[in-house]
Design a protein around this motif. Structure first.
Motif, PDB file in Angstrom:
ATOM      1  N   GLU A   1      18.196 -22.008  71.804  1.00  0.00           N
ATOM      2  CA  GLU A   1      18.118 -22.388  70.393  1.00  0.00           C
ATOM      3  C   GLU A   1      16.757 -22.990  70.031  1.00  0.00           C
ATOM      4  O   GLU A   1      16.155 -22.612  69.033  1.00  0.00           O
ATOM      5  CB  GLU A   1      19.238 -23.385  70.092  1.00  0.00           C
ATOM      6  CG  GLU A   1      19.471 -23.637  68.618  1.00  0.00           C
ATOM      7  CD  GLU A   1      20.691 -24.501  68.405  1.00  0.00           C
ATOM      8  OE1 GLU A   1      21.450 -24.168  67.489  1.00  0.00           O
ATOM      9  OE2 GLU A   1      20.897 -25.492  69.143  1.00  0.00           O
ATOM     10  N   ARG A   2      16.269 -23.918  70.850  1.00  0.00           N
ATOM     11  CA  ARG A   2      14.980 -24.568  70.572  1.00  0.00           C
ATOM     12  C   ARG A   2      13.808 -23.601  70.662  1.00  0.00           C
ATOM     13  O   ARG A   2      12.802 -23.791  70.001  1.00  0.00           O
ATOM     14  CB  ARG A   2      14.732 -25.699  71.577  1.00  0.00           C
ATOM     15  CG  ARG A   2      15.387 -26.990  71.265  1.00  0.00           C
ATOM     16  CD  ARG A   2      14.883 -28.097  72.181  1.00  0.00           C
ATOM     17  NE  ARG A   2      14.821 -27.759  73.586  1.00  0.00           N
ATOM     18  CZ  ARG A   2      15.865 -27.783  74.419  1.00  0.00           C
ATOM     19  NH1 ARG A   2      17.048 -28.119  73.993  1.00  0.00           N
ATOM     20  NH2 ARG A   2      15.709 -27.466  75.692  1.00  0.00           N
ATOM     21  N   ASN A   3      13.936 -22.601  71.520  1.00  0.00           N
ATOM     22  CA  ASN A   3      12.795 -21.721  71.798  1.00  0.00           C
ATOM     23  C   ASN A   3      13.029 -20.283  71.345  1.00  0.00           C
ATOM     24  O   ASN A   3      12.355 -19.368  71.824  1.00  0.00           O
ATOM     25  CB  ASN A   3      12.503 -21.745  73.308  1.00  0.00           C
ATOM     26  CG  ASN A   3      12.142 -23.123  73.779  1.00  0.00           C
ATOM     27  OD1 ASN A   3      11.102 -23.650  73.430  1.00  0.00           O
ATOM     28  ND2 ASN A   3      13.021 -23.727  74.559  1.00  0.00           N
ATOM     29  N   TRP A   4      13.973 -20.070  70.433  1.00  0.00           N
ATOM     30  CA  TRP A   4      14.345 -18.721  70.030  1.00  0.00           C
ATOM     31  C   TRP A   4      13.145 -17.916  69.549  1.00  0.00           C
ATOM     32  O   TRP A   4      13.059 -16.710  69.771  1.00  0.00           O
ATOM     33  CB  TRP A   4      15.447 -18.745  68.966  1.00  0.00           C
ATOM     34  CG  TRP A   4      15.959 -17.376  68.678  1.00  0.00           C
ATOM     35  CD1 TRP A   4      15.771 -16.639  67.539  1.00  0.00           C
ATOM     36  CD2 TRP A   4      16.727 -16.541  69.559  1.00  0.00           C
ATOM     37  NE1 TRP A   4      16.369 -15.418  67.652  1.00  0.00           N
ATOM     38  CE2 TRP A   4      16.961 -15.327  68.888  1.00  0.00           C
ATOM     39  CE3 TRP A   4      17.219 -16.711  70.850  1.00  0.00           C
ATOM     40  CZ2 TRP A   4      17.685 -14.290  69.464  1.00  0.00           C
ATOM     41  CZ3 TRP A   4      17.936 -15.673  71.418  1.00  0.00           C
ATOM     42  CH2 TRP A   4      18.156 -14.479  70.722  1.00  0.00           C
TER      43      TRP A   4
ATOM     44  N   LEU B   1      30.782 -23.103  72.428  1.00  0.00           N
ATOM     45  CA  LEU B   1      30.214 -24.346  71.905  1.00  0.00           C
ATOM     46  C   LEU B   1      30.398 -24.493  70.395  1.00  0.00           C
ATOM     47  O   LEU B   1      29.959 -25.481  69.813  1.00  0.00           O
ATOM     48  CB  LEU B   1      28.723 -24.430  72.258  1.00  0.00           C
ATOM     49  CG  LEU B   1      28.416 -24.428  73.759  1.00  0.00           C
ATOM     50  CD1 LEU B   1      26.922 -24.318  74.000  1.00  0.00           C
ATOM     51  CD2 LEU B   1      28.987 -25.681  74.415  1.00  0.00           C
ATOM     52  N   GLY B   2      31.045 -23.485  69.781  1.00  0.00           N
ATOM     53  CA  GLY B   2      31.277 -23.557  68.339  1.00  0.00           C
ATOM     54  C   GLY B   2      29.997 -23.477  67.532  1.00  0.00           C
ATOM     55  O   GLY B   2      29.857 -24.128  66.499  1.00  0.00           O
ATOM     56  N   LYS B   3      29.054 -22.689  68.000  1.00  0.00           N
ATOM     57  CA  LYS B   3      27.750 -22.556  67.328  1.00  0.00           C
ATOM     58  C   LYS B   3      27.666 -21.227  66.597  1.00  0.00           C
ATOM     59  O   LYS B   3      28.363 -20.274  66.923  1.00  0.00           O
ATOM     60  CB  LYS B   3      26.610 -22.625  68.361  1.00  0.00           C
ATOM     61  CG  LYS B   3      26.599 -23.860  69.202  1.00  0.00           C
ATOM     62  CD  LYS B   3      26.133 -25.044  68.424  1.00  0.00           C
ATOM     63  CE  LYS B   3      25.982 -26.257  69.327  1.00  0.00           C
ATOM     64  NZ  LYS B   3      25.459 -27.397  68.632  1.00  0.00           N
ATOM     65  N   ARG B   4      26.765 -21.187  65.622  1.00  0.00           N
ATOM     66  CA  ARG B   4      26.478 -19.915  64.959  1.00  0.00           C
ATOM     67  C   ARG B   4      25.677 -19.059  65.933  1.00  0.00           C
ATOM     68  O   ARG B   4      24.754 -19.560  66.575  1.00  0.00           O
ATOM     69  CB  ARG B   4      25.645 -20.149  63.704  1.00  0.00           C
ATOM     70  CG  ARG B   4      26.437 -20.737  62.573  1.00  0.00           C
ATOM     71  CD  ARG B   4      25.632 -20.880  61.296  1.00  0.00           C
ATOM     72  NE  ARG B   4      24.801 -19.715  61.064  1.00  0.00           N
ATOM     73  CZ  ARG B   4      23.588 -19.768  60.514  1.00  0.00           C
ATOM     74  NH1 ARG B   4      23.071 -20.910  60.155  1.00  0.00           N
ATOM     75  NH2 ARG B   4      22.883 -18.672  60.320  1.00  0.00           N
TER      76      ARG B   4
ATOM     77  N   LEU C   1      24.919 -15.088  75.519  1.00  0.00           N
ATOM     78  CA  LEU C   1      24.643 -15.770  74.246  1.00  0.00           C
ATOM     79  C   LEU C   1      25.878 -15.801  73.346  1.00  0.00           C
ATOM     80  O   LEU C   1      26.181 -16.827  72.727  1.00  0.00           O
ATOM     81  CB  LEU C   1      23.470 -15.101  73.531  1.00  0.00           C
ATOM     82  CG  LEU C   1      22.098 -15.421  74.117  1.00  0.00           C
ATOM     83  CD1 LEU C   1      21.049 -14.472  73.575  1.00  0.00           C
ATOM     84  CD2 LEU C   1      21.726 -16.865  73.827  1.00  0.00           C
ATOM     85  N   GLU C   2      26.582 -14.689  73.275  1.00  0.00           N
ATOM     86  CA  GLU C   2      27.792 -14.631  72.457  1.00  0.00           C
ATOM     87  C   GLU C   2      28.863 -15.575  73.006  1.00  0.00           C
ATOM     88  O   GLU C   2      29.522 -16.298  72.253  1.00  0.00           O
ATOM     89  CB  GLU C   2      28.313 -13.197  72.386  1.00  0.00           C
ATOM     90  CG  GLU C   2      27.407 -12.285  71.588  1.00  0.00           C
ATOM     91  CD  GLU C   2      27.762 -10.817  71.712  1.00  0.00           C
ATOM     92  OE1 GLU C   2      28.867 -10.497  72.210  1.00  0.00           O
ATOM     93  OE2 GLU C   2      26.928  -9.984  71.320  1.00  0.00           O
ATOM     94  N   LYS C   3      29.018 -15.582  74.314  1.00  0.00           N
ATOM     95  CA  LYS C   3      30.010 -16.446  74.957  1.00  0.00           C
ATOM     96  C   LYS C   3      29.669 -17.922  74.736  1.00  0.00           C
ATOM     97  O   LYS C   3      30.550 -18.733  74.433  1.00  0.00           O
ATOM     98  CB  LYS C   3      30.069 -16.125  76.454  1.00  0.00           C
ATOM     99  CG  LYS C   3      31.081 -16.933  77.219  1.00  0.00           C
ATOM    100  CD  LYS C   3      31.081 -16.514  78.682  1.00  0.00           C
ATOM    101  CE  LYS C   3      31.993 -17.394  79.498  1.00  0.00           C
ATOM    102  NZ  LYS C   3      31.947 -17.059  80.920  1.00  0.00           N
ATOM    103  N   LEU C   4      28.393 -18.274  74.885  1.00  0.00           N
ATOM    104  CA  LEU C   4      27.972 -19.650  74.665  1.00  0.00           C
ATOM    105  C   LEU C   4      28.218 -20.080  73.217  1.00  0.00           C
ATOM    106  O   LEU C   4      28.701 -21.188  72.967  1.00  0.00           O
ATOM    107  CB  LEU C   4      26.491 -19.828  75.021  1.00  0.00           C
ATOM    108  CG  LEU C   4      26.116 -19.792  76.493  1.00  0.00           C
ATOM    109  CD1 LEU C   4      24.607 -19.781  76.664  1.00  0.00           C
ATOM    110  CD2 LEU C   4      26.736 -20.960  77.231  1.00  0.00           C
TER     111      LEU C   4
END
Length: 156
Positions: free
Chosen positions: A123-126, A149-152, A142-145
């Motif tokens: 996320e920080r370095n996308w 984690l309930g993230k977009r 990425l999809e699993k994470l």
């Protein structure tokens, strides 16, 4: 303009200077430019230089970001000396995912990240990720994470 340095005891000033010197030595040992290290830490190049000089007016958060970006760790209670990172067991192996490895260039090859640490790194370095180079396995990670984690989802 930087904030005025708070008054600190001579012993604390000595420790902070040594702490900054250790951060600088680690960056040089890794052969990482100040600009690259500052970007990885989310601070300006000037702030990184102030950290490396041990200036007390720099926020603790900035120090901690610089420490993490260079793969260092600190036990504030036991010592003011930075130590080598300890791999997290049972996590996501950095070397298993090419783009994560690129983003975690400062980490030891056998480092394992928790799901939160891996997501935070992406996320920080996308902006540094080559989305077209993501293989199926890394896209699935990425999809699993994101789900776990309930993230977009990141723009994959």
């Amino acid at each position: 303009m930087p904030a005025a340095a708070p008054p600190i005891a001579p012993a604390a000033d000595h420790r902070l200077t040594a702490f900054g010197r250790r951060i600088h030595e680690r960056r040089k040992a890794l052969k990482v430019s100040a600009t690259t290290a500052a970007e990885a830490a989310g601070v300006s190049r000037m702030t990184l230089h102030r950290i490396e000089r041990g200036e007390p007016s720099v926020t603790m958060g900035a120090y901690m970001n610089a420490i993490a970006a260079l793969g260092l760790d600190v036990d504030v209670i036991a010592s003011t000396q930075a130590t080598a990172p300890v791999p997290v067991s049972g996590g996501i192996r950095v070397t298993d995912y090419p783009q994560l490895r690129r983003l975690g260039w400062q980490l030891a090859p056998d480092t394992e990240l928790t799901p939160e640490e891996a997501w935070g790194t992406y996320e920080r370095n996308w902006r540094h990720v080559d989305a077209s180079a993501l293989d199926t396995r890394e896209r699935a990670l990425l999809e699993k994470l994101a789900r776990a984690l309930g993230k977009r989802p990141l723009h994959v």
